[in-house]
Design an enzyme around this catalytic site. Sequence first.
Site, PDB file in Angstrom:
ATOM      1  N   ASP A 194       0.847  -1.188   0.000  1.00 64.11           N
ATOM      2  CA  ASP A 194       0.000   0.000   0.000  1.00 64.11           C
ATOM      3  C   ASP A 194       0.891   1.248   0.000  1.00 64.11           C
ATOM      4  O   ASP A 194       1.879   1.324   0.720  1.00 64.11           O
ATOM      5  CB  ASP A 194      -0.927   0.003   1.227  1.00 64.11           C
ATOM      6  N   ILE A 195       0.511   2.223  -0.808  1.00 64.00           N
ATOM      7  CA  ILE A 195       1.310   3.444  -0.951  1.00 64.00           C
ATOM      8  C   ILE A 195       1.256   4.306   0.314  1.00 64.00           C
ATOM      9  O   ILE A 195       2.137   5.141   0.534  1.00 64.00           O
ATOM     10  CB  ILE A 195       0.820   4.241  -2.188  1.00 64.00           C
ATOM     11  N   GLN A 246     -14.064   2.783   1.275  1.00 65.22           N
ATOM     12  CA  GLN A 246     -13.472   2.271   0.023  1.00 65.22           C
ATOM     13  C   GLN A 246     -13.157   3.426  -0.913  1.00 65.22           C
ATOM     14  O   GLN A 246     -14.026   4.250  -1.214  1.00 65.22           O
ATOM     15  CB  GLN A 246     -14.438   1.294  -0.663  1.00 65.22           C
ATOM     16  N   SER A 247     -11.902   3.489  -1.319  1.00 66.17           N
ATOM     17  CA  SER A 247     -11.485   4.607  -2.170  1.00 66.17           C
ATOM     18  C   SER A 247     -11.108   4.168  -3.575  1.00 66.17           C
ATOM     19  O   SER A 247     -11.037   5.002  -4.481  1.00 66.17           O
ATOM     20  CB  SER A 247     -10.304   5.340  -1.528  1.00 66.17           C
ATOM     21  N   ASN A 300     -12.746  -3.389   2.207  1.00 68.42           N
ATOM     22  CA  ASN A 300     -13.667  -2.268   2.347  1.00 68.42           C
ATOM     23  C   ASN A 300     -14.655  -2.301   1.188  1.00 68.42           C
ATOM     24  O   ASN A 300     -14.268  -2.527   0.038  1.00 68.42           O
ATOM     25  CB  ASN A 300     -12.900  -0.945   2.353  1.00 68.42           C
ATOM     26  N   HIS A 306     -10.121  -5.465  -3.513  1.00 62.77           N
ATOM     27  CA  HIS A 306      -8.768  -5.740  -3.034  1.00 62.77           C
ATOM     28  C   HIS A 306      -8.823  -6.143  -1.572  1.00 62.77           C
ATOM     29  O   HIS A 306      -9.681  -5.685  -0.825  1.00 62.77           O
ATOM     30  CB  HIS A 306      -7.846  -4.535  -3.232  1.00 62.77           C
ATOM     31  N   LEU A 307      -7.870  -6.969  -1.187  1.00 58.64           N
ATOM     32  CA  LEU A 307      -7.770  -7.449   0.190  1.00 58.64           C
ATOM     33  C   LEU A 307      -6.577  -6.764   0.842  1.00 58.64           C
ATOM     34  O   LEU A 307      -5.441  -6.902   0.377  1.00 58.64           O
ATOM     35  CB  LEU A 307      -7.566  -8.966   0.164  1.00 58.64           C
ATOM     36  N   HIS A 308      -6.852  -5.986   1.904  1.00 55.48           N
ATOM     37  CA  HIS A 308      -5.752  -5.416   2.694  1.00 55.48           C
ATOM     38  C   HIS A 308      -5.186  -6.521   3.591  1.00 55.48           C
ATOM     39  O   HIS A 308      -5.951  -7.265   4.213  1.00 55.48           O
ATOM     40  CB  HIS A 308      -6.256  -4.286   3.592  1.00 55.48           C
TER      41      HIS A 308
HETATM   42  P1  AMP Z   1      -9.570   1.200   0.036  1.00 54.35           P
HETATM   43  O1  AMP Z   1      -9.666   2.455   0.848  1.00 54.35           O
HETATM   44  O2  AMP Z   1      -9.984  -0.020   0.795  1.00 54.35           O
HETATM   45  O3  AMP Z   1     -10.276   1.343  -1.296  1.00 54.35           O
HETATM   46  O4  AMP Z   1      -8.037   0.985  -0.234  1.00 54.35           O
HETATM   47  C1  AMP Z   1      -7.350   1.543  -1.319  1.00 54.35           C
HETATM   48  C2  AMP Z   1      -5.917   1.572  -0.928  1.00 54.35           C
HETATM   49  O5  AMP Z   1      -5.136   1.759  -2.094  1.00 54.35           O
HETATM   50  C3  AMP Z   1      -5.560   2.709   0.036  1.00 54.35           C
HETATM   51  O6  AMP Z   1      -5.076   2.174   1.252  1.00 54.35           O
HETATM   52  C4  AMP Z   1      -4.477   3.486  -0.734  1.00 54.35           C
HETATM   53  O7  AMP Z   1      -3.453   3.950   0.115  1.00 54.35           O
HETATM   54  C5  AMP Z   1      -3.991   2.464  -1.733  1.00 54.35           C
HETATM   55  N1  AMP Z   1      -3.411   2.989  -2.956  1.00 54.35           N
HETATM   56  C6  AMP Z   1      -3.907   3.971  -3.745  1.00 54.35           C
HETATM   57  N2  AMP Z   1      -3.099   4.157  -4.808  1.00 54.35           N
HETATM   58  C7  AMP Z   1      -2.088   3.269  -4.687  1.00 54.35           C
HETATM   59  C8  AMP Z   1      -0.935   2.972  -5.469  1.00 54.35           C
HETATM   60  N3  AMP Z   1      -0.648   3.620  -6.607  1.00 54.35           N
HETATM   61  N4  AMP Z   1      -0.097   1.998  -5.042  1.00 54.35           N
HETATM   62  C9  AMP Z   1      -0.357   1.330  -3.893  1.00 54.35           C
HETATM   63  N5  AMP Z   1      -1.432   1.567  -3.114  1.00 54.35           N
HETATM   64  C10 AMP Z   1      -2.281   2.523  -3.499  1.00 54.35           C
END
Ligand code: AMP
Length: 122
Positions: free
Chosen positions: A39-40, A103-104, A96, A109-111
């Site tokens: 995760d970034i 969820q963003s 999420n 995706h699985l954290h």
């Molecule tokens: P969610 O909030 O569950 O949708 O998780 C999306 C995740 O993607 C967040 O934790 C972000 O920090 C991560 N994310 C967004 N862009 C990138 C990227 N380019 N590389 C790695 N992780 C990312």
Amino acid sequence: MAQTQSSQTEKDCIFCRVLAGEIPSEILHRDEHCFVIRDIAPIAPVHLLVIPIQHYIHATDASPDVEATLGHLMSVAKDMAQREGIFESGYRMAVNQGPDSGQSVDHLHLHVLGGRVLEHEG
Ligand code: AMP
């Protein structure tokens, strides 16, 4: 189950773009069904994302393949936890889904979180 819709398309999906090499990221694992990146913006010492190659939006998408994919993501999460040295200490797997979850990225995706004691919510 209803097919979920999103304004994001595969073309402008961050994770699809990572997979296509358009956004730089180290791919830690890749197989025919999923890939793994860090995760970034990590919220734990180990914070991985296990991402299906197929652009599902939600874990509840109507495709018959989603359930099998979820099982595979969890299996890969276990392998990655072993590789990252958090299998014994424990880790959290989280998906999420929808606005209240935060969820963003509208690509399932699985954290995988570990490496410290995680707050308990829920
Ligand atoms: P969610 O909030 O569950 O949708 O998780 C999306 C995740 O993607 C967040 O934790 C972000 O920090 C991560 N994310 C967004 N862009 C990138 C990227 N380019 N590389 C790695 N992780 C990312």
